[in-house]
Design a protein around this motif. Structure first.
Motif, PDB file in Angstrom:
ATOM      1  N   GLY A 124       0.818  -1.197   0.000  1.00 58.26           N
ATOM      2  CA  GLY A 124       0.000   0.000   0.000  1.00 58.26           C
ATOM      3  C   GLY A 124       0.853   1.249   0.000  1.00 58.26           C
ATOM      4  O   GLY A 124       2.027   1.217   0.402  1.00 58.26           O
ATOM      5  N   ASP A 153      -3.406  -3.181   0.751  1.00 58.36           N
ATOM      6  CA  ASP A 153      -3.883  -2.578  -0.495  1.00 58.36           C
ATOM      7  C   ASP A 153      -4.711  -3.545  -1.338  1.00 58.36           C
ATOM      8  O   ASP A 153      -5.370  -3.130  -2.293  1.00 58.36           O
ATOM      9  CB  ASP A 153      -2.691  -2.070  -1.323  1.00 58.36           C
ATOM     10  N   CYS A 189      -7.658   1.278   2.046  1.00 56.28           N
ATOM     11  CA  CYS A 189      -8.517   1.240   0.866  1.00 56.28           C
ATOM     12  C   CYS A 189      -9.826   0.548   1.227  1.00 56.28           C
ATOM     13  O   CYS A 189      -9.902  -0.177   2.225  1.00 56.28           O
ATOM     14  CB  CYS A 189      -7.831   0.495  -0.286  1.00 56.28           C
ATOM     15  N   ALA A 214     -12.887   2.645   3.095  1.00 51.71           N
ATOM     16  CA  ALA A 214     -11.517   2.615   3.623  1.00 51.71           C
ATOM     17  C   ALA A 214     -11.480   3.147   5.047  1.00 51.71           C
ATOM     18  O   ALA A 214     -12.059   4.197   5.343  1.00 51.71           O
ATOM     19  CB  ALA A 214     -10.609   3.447   2.729  1.00 51.71           C
ATOM     20  N   ASP A 237     -14.575   8.303   0.151  1.00 51.82           N
ATOM     21  CA  ASP A 237     -14.757   6.907  -0.257  1.00 51.82           C
ATOM     22  C   ASP A 237     -16.184   6.672  -0.744  1.00 51.82           C
ATOM     23  O   ASP A 237     -17.149   7.179  -0.185  1.00 51.82           O
ATOM     24  CB  ASP A 237     -14.451   5.976   0.923  1.00 51.82           C
TER      25      ASP A 237
END
Length: 280
Positions: A124, A153, A189, A214, A237
């Motif tokens: 990530g 990630d 994420c 996330a 998000d």
């Protein structure tokens, strides 16, 4: 002998609980029986549907392990986890709101010093996280235990990766003399909760998605204060309005901002509530 039917059986079951020695257990069991029986009568539950429900719960149990808690997922996706959290953490003005615990916390996570990298190799973009732990009066809470954990990630927690031999993207720190803390990690994420089991089947059958926005998990504890279990959610998000586990609170939406160094930075202060006084 009393003749039992679909209307009278509830009273008989409640009478059988009358001698329960633990008053709290008696109340919980009586409420459970009453609501379950009322539910069955309300929806006119068939034997086939009852059998399917038992099979579903059996599958939920079979999916549980030391790495996965399908019953917590079921509770989360039915909104029960957040309901219990909200009832038991009404909070006080200005304190940080609580949200769901989730199924991926691990006890005895690695200990880190300020500034160290809790990602420990998790994939990530790099991120710097900092803030303070304060009380309701704005005074620092030194020595608070700060547990953090998050998905990588790929949307997976370390416990979902059997190939790993070490913890990743989780750790334990302690606030400094001024309540301060800082550590390195990765930018969170959005990810789908495990949906390859019965909970996923339930979501599909009801036309729901399995996605969570996330977020970064925190659990903060200190003597004299109520333990705080919460998340910070990444602003913007796409799943903030439709979190599969109903955990988002507007006060917990935060900004991950790119600094002059090209790295994302998150700063947030956590405000703890004093523990309730012990009853004499």
């Amino acid at each position: 002998m009393r003749e039992l039917n679909h209307e009278t059986i509830t009273d008989s079951v409640l009478e059988s609980l009358a001698r329960t020695p633990d008053a709290r257990l008696k109340r919980i069991m009586a409420g459970l029986v009453t609501h379950l029986h009322d539910f069955a009568r309300e929806v006119e539950l068939t034997e086939a549907e009852w059998s399917a429900g038992i099979a579903f719960l059996t599958r939920v149990g079979h999916m549980c392990s030391d790495k996965r808690q399908e019953f917590i997922l079921l509770s989360d996706t039915l909104g029960l986890s957040m309901l219990v959290t909200a009832m038991n953490n009404p909070g006080a003005q200005g304190t940080t709101e609580a949200t769901v615990f989730g199924p991926f916390h691990v006890a005895d996570a690695p200990r880190y010093e300020h500034g160290e990298d809790v990602a420990n190799g998790a994939a990530g973009p790099p991120c710097m996280v900092a803030g303070r732990v304060l009380d309701r009066d704005g005074k620092p809470v030194p020595g608070a235990t700060i547990e953090v954990w998050q998905a990588d990630d790929d949307g997976l927690y370390d416990v979902q990766r059997p190939e790993l031999t070490q913890a990743q993207a989780r750790g334990v720190l302690h606030s400094g003399d001024k309540g301060e803390f800082h550590f390195r990690s990765i930018v969170p994420c959005s990810y789908a909760i495990p949906h390859d089991g019965p909970v996923g089947d339930m979501l599909a059958a009801t036309g729901r998605h399995p996605w969570r926005p996330a977020h970064l998990h925190f659990m903060i504890s200190a003597p004299g204060y109520k333990t705080l279990v919460t998340h910070l959610f990444r602003r913007g998000d796409q799943y903030l309005e439709s979190d599969a586990v109903f955990g988002v609170r507007s006060s917990l939406i935060a900004d991950w901002e790119t600094g002059a160094d090209g790295v994302c930075h998150l700063y947030h202060d956590f405000i703890l509530n004093h523990a309730p006084a012990a009853r004499g």
